[in-house]
Design a protein around this motif. Structure first.
Motif, PDB file in Angstrom:
ATOM      1  N   ILE A 177       0.854  -1.195   0.000  1.00 16.24           N
ATOM      2  CA  ILE A 177       0.000   0.000   0.000  1.00 16.24           C
ATOM      3  C   ILE A 177       0.891   1.246   0.000  1.00 16.24           C
ATOM      4  CG2 ILE A 177      -1.602   1.364   1.419  1.00 16.24           C
ATOM      5  CD1 ILE A 177      -2.794  -1.355   2.372  1.00 16.24           C
ATOM      6  N   CYS A 178       1.959   1.188   0.802  1.00 16.86           N
ATOM      7  CA  CYS A 178       2.913   2.291   0.927  1.00 16.86           C
ATOM      8  C   CYS A 178       3.577   2.591  -0.433  1.00 16.86           C
ATOM      9  CB  CYS A 178       3.942   1.855   1.960  1.00 16.86           C
ATOM     10  SG  CYS A 178       5.054   3.111   2.471  1.00 16.86           S
ATOM     11  N   ALA A 179       4.077   1.544  -1.096  1.00 21.66           N
ATOM     12  CA  ALA A 179       4.757   1.727  -2.383  1.00 21.66           C
ATOM     13  C   ALA A 179       3.792   2.289  -3.427  1.00 21.66           C
ATOM     14  CB  ALA A 179       5.349   0.400  -2.855  1.00 21.66           C
ATOM     15  N   ASP A 180       2.558   1.773  -3.457  1.00 20.51           N
ATOM     16  CA  ASP A 180       1.560   2.259  -4.424  1.00 20.51           C
ATOM     17  C   ASP A 180       1.232   3.724  -4.182  1.00 20.51           C
ATOM     18  OD1 ASP A 180       1.414  -0.158  -5.615  1.00 20.51           O
ATOM     19  OD2 ASP A 180      -0.509  -0.761  -4.744  1.00 20.51           O
ATOM     20  N   MET A 181       1.038   4.084  -2.913  1.00 23.63           N
ATOM     21  CA  MET A 181       0.643   5.455  -2.583  1.00 23.63           C
ATOM     22  C   MET A 181       1.760   6.444  -2.919  1.00 23.63           C
ATOM     23  SD  MET A 181      -1.631   7.529  -1.611  1.00 23.63           S
ATOM     24  CE  MET A 181      -2.961   6.527  -0.946  1.00 23.63           C
ATOM     25  N   VAL A 182       3.016   6.070  -2.587  1.00 30.78           N
ATOM     26  CA  VAL A 182       4.160   6.931  -2.863  1.00 30.78           C
ATOM     27  C   VAL A 182       4.281   7.182  -4.379  1.00 30.78           C
ATOM     28  CG1 VAL A 182       6.674   6.772  -2.942  1.00 30.78           C
ATOM     29  CG2 VAL A 182       5.492   6.497  -0.774  1.00 30.78           C
ATOM     30  N   GLY A 189       2.832  14.944  -8.587  1.00 29.59           N
ATOM     31  CA  GLY A 189       3.665  16.121  -8.317  1.00 29.59           C
ATOM     32  C   GLY A 189       4.192  16.202  -6.894  1.00 29.59           C
ATOM     33  N   GLY A 190       3.928  15.192  -6.071  1.00 27.41           N
ATOM     34  CA  GLY A 190       4.463  15.169  -4.699  1.00 27.41           C
ATOM     35  C   GLY A 190       5.929  14.756  -4.748  1.00 27.41           C
ATOM     36  N   ARG A 191       6.832  15.735  -4.888  1.00 28.28           N
ATOM     37  CA  ARG A 191       8.238  15.409  -5.156  1.00 28.28           C
ATOM     38  C   ARG A 191       8.923  14.698  -3.998  1.00 28.28           C
ATOM     39  NH1 ARG A 191      10.223  16.343  -9.499  1.00 28.28           N
ATOM     40  NH2 ARG A 191      12.348  16.137  -8.719  1.00 28.28           N
ATOM     41  N   PHE A 192       8.400  14.882  -2.773  1.00 28.64           N
ATOM     42  CA  PHE A 192       9.074  14.245  -1.640  1.00 28.64           C
ATOM     43  C   PHE A 192       8.336  13.006  -1.159  1.00 28.64           C
ATOM     44  CE2 PHE A 192      10.259  18.853  -1.315  1.00 28.64           C
ATOM     45  CZ  PHE A 192      11.402  18.654  -2.068  1.00 28.64           C
ATOM     46  N   ALA A 193       7.433  12.515  -1.981  1.00 29.19           N
ATOM     47  CA  ALA A 193       6.779  11.243  -1.679  1.00 29.19           C
ATOM     48  C   ALA A 193       7.742  10.133  -2.078  1.00 29.19           C
ATOM     49  CB  ALA A 193       5.462  11.133  -2.440  1.00 29.19           C
ATOM     50  N   PHE A 194       8.544   9.681  -1.125  1.00 30.88           N
ATOM     51  CA  PHE A 194       9.444   8.549  -1.379  1.00 30.88           C
ATOM     52  C   PHE A 194       9.723   7.835  -0.062  1.00 30.88           C
ATOM     53  CE2 PHE A 194      12.216  12.354  -1.022  1.00 30.88           C
ATOM     54  CZ  PHE A 194      12.982  12.006   0.087  1.00 30.88           C
ATOM     55  N   ILE A 195      10.169   6.586  -0.183  1.00 26.10           N
ATOM     56  CA  ILE A 195      10.482   5.793   1.005  1.00 26.10           C
ATOM     57  C   ILE A 195      11.989   5.892   1.244  1.00 26.10           C
ATOM     58  CG2 ILE A 195      10.446   3.470   2.009  1.00 26.10           C
ATOM     59  CD1 ILE A 195       8.064   2.920   0.021  1.00 26.10           C
ATOM     60  N   THR A 196      12.368   6.388   2.403  1.00 28.68           N
ATOM     61  CA  THR A 196      13.791   6.543   2.719  1.00 28.68           C
ATOM     62  C   THR A 196      14.366   5.227   3.238  1.00 28.68           C
ATOM     63  OG1 THR A 196      13.216   8.759   3.446  1.00 28.68           O
ATOM     64  CG2 THR A 196      15.429   8.011   3.956  1.00 28.68           C
ATOM     65  N   ASP A 197      13.582   4.579   4.103  1.00 31.34           N
ATOM     66  CA  ASP A 197      14.081   3.355   4.727  1.00 31.34           C
ATOM     67  C   ASP A 197      12.905   2.555   5.269  1.00 31.34           C
ATOM     68  OD1 ASP A 197      15.941   1.558   5.507  1.00 31.34           O
ATOM     69  OD2 ASP A 197      16.911   2.816   7.021  1.00 31.34           O
ATOM     70  N   CYS A 198      13.157   1.284   5.497  1.00 32.00           N
ATOM     71  CA  CYS A 198      12.123   0.376   5.966  1.00 32.00           C
ATOM     72  C   CYS A 198      12.785  -0.587   6.955  1.00 32.00           C
ATOM     73  CB  CYS A 198      11.650  -0.403   4.747  1.00 32.00           C
ATOM     74  SG  CYS A 198       9.921  -0.668   4.727  1.00 32.00           S
ATOM     75  N   ILE A 199      12.378  -0.539   8.215  1.00 29.27           N
ATOM     76  CA  ILE A 199      13.047  -1.377   9.214  1.00 29.27           C
ATOM     77  C   ILE A 199      12.022  -2.285   9.893  1.00 29.27           C
ATOM     78  CG2 ILE A 199      14.377  -1.364  11.373  1.00 29.27           C
ATOM     79  CD1 ILE A 199      15.442   1.433  10.434  1.00 29.27           C
ATOM     80  N   ASP A 200      12.227  -3.600   9.764  1.00 38.71           N
ATOM     81  CA  ASP A 200      11.327  -4.542  10.434  1.00 38.71           C
ATOM     82  C   ASP A 200      11.769  -4.683  11.886  1.00 38.71           C
ATOM     83  OD1 ASP A 200       9.990  -4.926   8.113  1.00 38.71           O
ATOM     84  OD2 ASP A 200      11.005  -6.785   7.567  1.00 38.71           O
ATOM     85  N   GLN A 217      -1.507   9.914   3.955  1.00 40.54           N
ATOM     86  CA  GLN A 217      -2.280   9.238   2.891  1.00 40.54           C
ATOM     87  C   GLN A 217      -2.135   7.716   2.978  1.00 40.54           C
ATOM     88  OE1 GLN A 217      -4.372  11.044   1.189  1.00 40.54           O
ATOM     89  NE2 GLN A 217      -3.505  12.859   2.122  1.00 40.54           N
ATOM     90  N   ILE A 218      -0.927   7.249   3.339  1.00 36.54           N
ATOM     91  CA  ILE A 218      -0.703   5.801   3.460  1.00 36.54           C
ATOM     92  C   ILE A 218      -1.554   5.255   4.613  1.00 36.54           C
ATOM     93  CG2 ILE A 218       1.004   4.022   4.040  1.00 36.54           C
ATOM     94  CD1 ILE A 218       3.085   5.967   2.626  1.00 36.54           C
ATOM     95  N   CYS A 219      -1.557   5.958   5.752  1.00 36.38           N
ATOM     96  CA  CYS A 219      -2.368   5.503   6.893  1.00 36.38           C
ATOM     97  C   CYS A 219      -3.841   5.418   6.507  1.00 36.38           C
ATOM     98  CB  CYS A 219      -2.209   6.452   8.083  1.00 36.38           C
ATOM     99  SG  CYS A 219      -0.616   6.302   8.893  1.00 36.38           S
ATOM    100  N   LYS A 220      -4.325   6.429   5.794  1.00 42.64           N
ATOM    101  CA  LYS A 220      -5.739   6.417   5.390  1.00 42.64           C
ATOM    102  C   LYS A 220      -6.023   5.223   4.481  1.00 42.64           C
ATOM    103  CE  LYS A 220      -6.707  11.340   5.816  1.00 42.64           C
ATOM    104  NZ  LYS A 220      -6.838  12.611   5.105  1.00 42.64           N
ATOM    105  N   ALA A 221      -5.075   4.933   3.570  1.00 36.61           N
ATOM    106  CA  ALA A 221      -5.270   3.804   2.650  1.00 36.61           C
ATOM    107  C   ALA A 221      -5.237   2.476   3.411  1.00 36.61           C
ATOM    108  CB  ALA A 221      -4.198   3.830   1.559  1.00 36.61           C
ATOM    109  N   VAL A 222      -4.351   2.358   4.416  1.00 34.34           N
ATOM    110  CA  VAL A 222      -4.287   1.127   5.211  1.00 34.34           C
ATOM    111  C   VAL A 222      -5.604   0.941   5.964  1.00 34.34           C
ATOM    112  CG1 VAL A 222      -3.165  -0.014   7.172  1.00 34.34           C
ATOM    113  CG2 VAL A 222      -1.769   1.098   5.429  1.00 34.34           C
ATOM    114  N   VAL A 223      -6.120   2.034   6.562  1.00 32.02           N
ATOM    115  CA  VAL A 223      -7.385   1.946   7.299  1.00 32.02           C
ATOM    116  C   VAL A 223      -8.499   1.488   6.370  1.00 32.02           C
ATOM    117  CG1 VAL A 223      -9.163   3.285   8.491  1.00 32.02           C
ATOM    118  CG2 VAL A 223      -6.755   3.645   9.058  1.00 32.02           C
ATOM    119  N   SER A 224      -8.526   2.032   5.147  1.00 32.10           N
ATOM    120  CA  SER A 224      -9.646   1.656   4.276  1.00 32.10           C
ATOM    121  C   SER A 224      -9.469   0.251   3.697  1.00 32.10           C
ATOM    122  CB  SER A 224      -9.882   2.721   3.200  1.00 32.10           C
ATOM    123  OG  SER A 224      -9.227   2.395   2.016  1.00 32.10           O
TER     124      SER A 224
END
Ligand SMILES: [Zn+2]
Ligand SMILES: [Zn+2]
Length: 369
Positions: A177-182, A189-200, A217-224
């Motif tokens: 969901i995170c990758a799709d939303m970014v 046009g959201g130039r800073f929509a990117f994933i910097t790091d991912c830590i499990d 936006q990612i949180c809202k998409a996860v909730v829905s």
């Protein structure tokens, strides 16, 4: 051009059509263009102008172009070269039906030569002009790429679940969901929509993001899509140009109970169908609908899941009751008929065996809540 013989023949008529004299050069002319003859008009009229040298600032990593104080994604290098020329090409405002053809040619990776042909109608006359310019490519790092390579982040998204561990499947689903939303926000046009790091971590995952809006936006998409709730808390981490800079931590809590879970709540056995701010489900004993605010589900326990269901032979249907053969004791027992029930005697139906007894499950397609 007419030949001389034709001119002498038609001369009397052209005189009748009233030839005028050009006030500038004195030549005879059939019509005036802006008060002078065609030759004098064209001498002073420039259809188009273009500087001989142009510069295009381009990101060497992502090909974004810097234009009007902003980095933008404008396609491949050739598109950018054409756009750079278009932005600097000035065509006379009195030209109509303007047709522009550009031929960019790469001389080196840093230099393009562009031939521009312009056709237009001016004062009812077709005009043609050819121009040549060179576009010098300046490569640098755009705002997005320099932030990405510098490990910049503006939000941390913490994925956890209420009163339980997050499953690896849920973490994968959230990352997707995170990758799709970014990707979606970047394309908008959201130039800073990117994933910097991912830590499990052992109780979930932390995702570092370049923009706080992306986190929200990612949180809202996860909730829905999955359910759950989220909260956000800002932390001051610096100042820039007199403004406070905040990082935002988004705490995403996936629901304790997921669709398909069968829970015991205040003595009732309920199949959960939907988990968000509210939890919705079905009382298995009566078929009635269940609805409660998720945070009030404290004290509920998960006793089974729809995946644990086994098949039982339906012996008979009588009014609101059904008789099934208990798959463990082989005794016929009477159960409440579930909602949206369409099976007939002899069919095998899904039942779930719990400490509270045997329950028939509603049809899986009956997500009508
Ligand atoms: Zn003239
Ligand atoms: Zn870039």
């Amino acid at each position: 051009m007419m030949d001389k013989r034709l001119i002498s023949i038609y001369l009397p008529f052209t005189h009748l059509m009233s030839l005028t004299l050009c006030p500038k050069c004195g030549a005879e002319t059939k019509r005036l263009y802006k008060n002078v003859c065609r030759k004098c008009f064209l001498e002073n009229f420039t259809l188009a102008v273009l500087p001989l040298v142009l510069h295009a600032r381009i990101c060497s990593r992502c090909n974004a172009r810097f234009d009007r104080n902003k980095w933008r994604d404008e396609g491949d290098l050739e598109d950018i070269v054409i756009r750079t020329v278009e932005d600097e090409l000035f065509v006379h405002e009195e030209a109509d039906d303007v047709d522009i053809v550009m031929e960019p040619r790469e001389l080196t990776p840093h230099l393009y030569k562009v031939k521009v042909e312009i056709d237009a109608m001016v004062e009812g006359e077709p005009l043609h002009q050819e121009l040549v310019t060179e576009v010098r490519i300046i490569r640098e790092a755009c705002d997005r790429c320099s932030r990405m390579s510098g490990g910049y982040f503006e939000a941390i998204l913490q994925i956890r679940a209420a009163n339980r561990m997050v499953t690896p499947e849920e973490i994968d689903a959230c990352k997707l969901i995170c990758a799709d939303m970014v990707e979606k926000l970047w394309k908008k046009g959201g130039r800073f929509a990117f994933i910097t790091d991912c830590i499990d971590s052992k109780d979930g995952a932390d995702i570092y993001l370049g923009s706080a809006n992306a986190g929200r936006q990612i949180c809202k998409a996860v909730v829905s899509e999955i359910g759950g709730t989220f909260s956000e808390s800002p932390t001051l981490y610096g100042h820039k140009d007199g403004k406070d800079l905040y990082r935002i931590t988004f705490s995403m809590r996936l629901p304790e109970f997921m669709p398909g879970d069968i829970i015991l709540y205040k003595g009732s056995v309920i199949e959960i169908r939907n988990s968000g701010k509210n939890s919705k489900g079905i009382y298995l004993a009566t078929g009635a609908r269940f609805l409660v605010e998720t945070e009030k589900l404290d004290g509920a326990i998960r006793i089974a899941n729809r995946d644990d269901a086994v098949g039982a032979v339906l012996v008979a249907v009588e009014g609101d009751d059904i008789m099934v053969l208990d798959p463990t004791t082989y005794q016929t027992i009477t159960l409440k008929k579930p909602m949206f029930f369409s099976s007939e005697a002899g069919d095998e139906i899904p039942v779930i065996s719990t400490e509270q007894g045997l329950f028939a499950l509603p049809e899986d397609s009956a997500h009508r809540l």
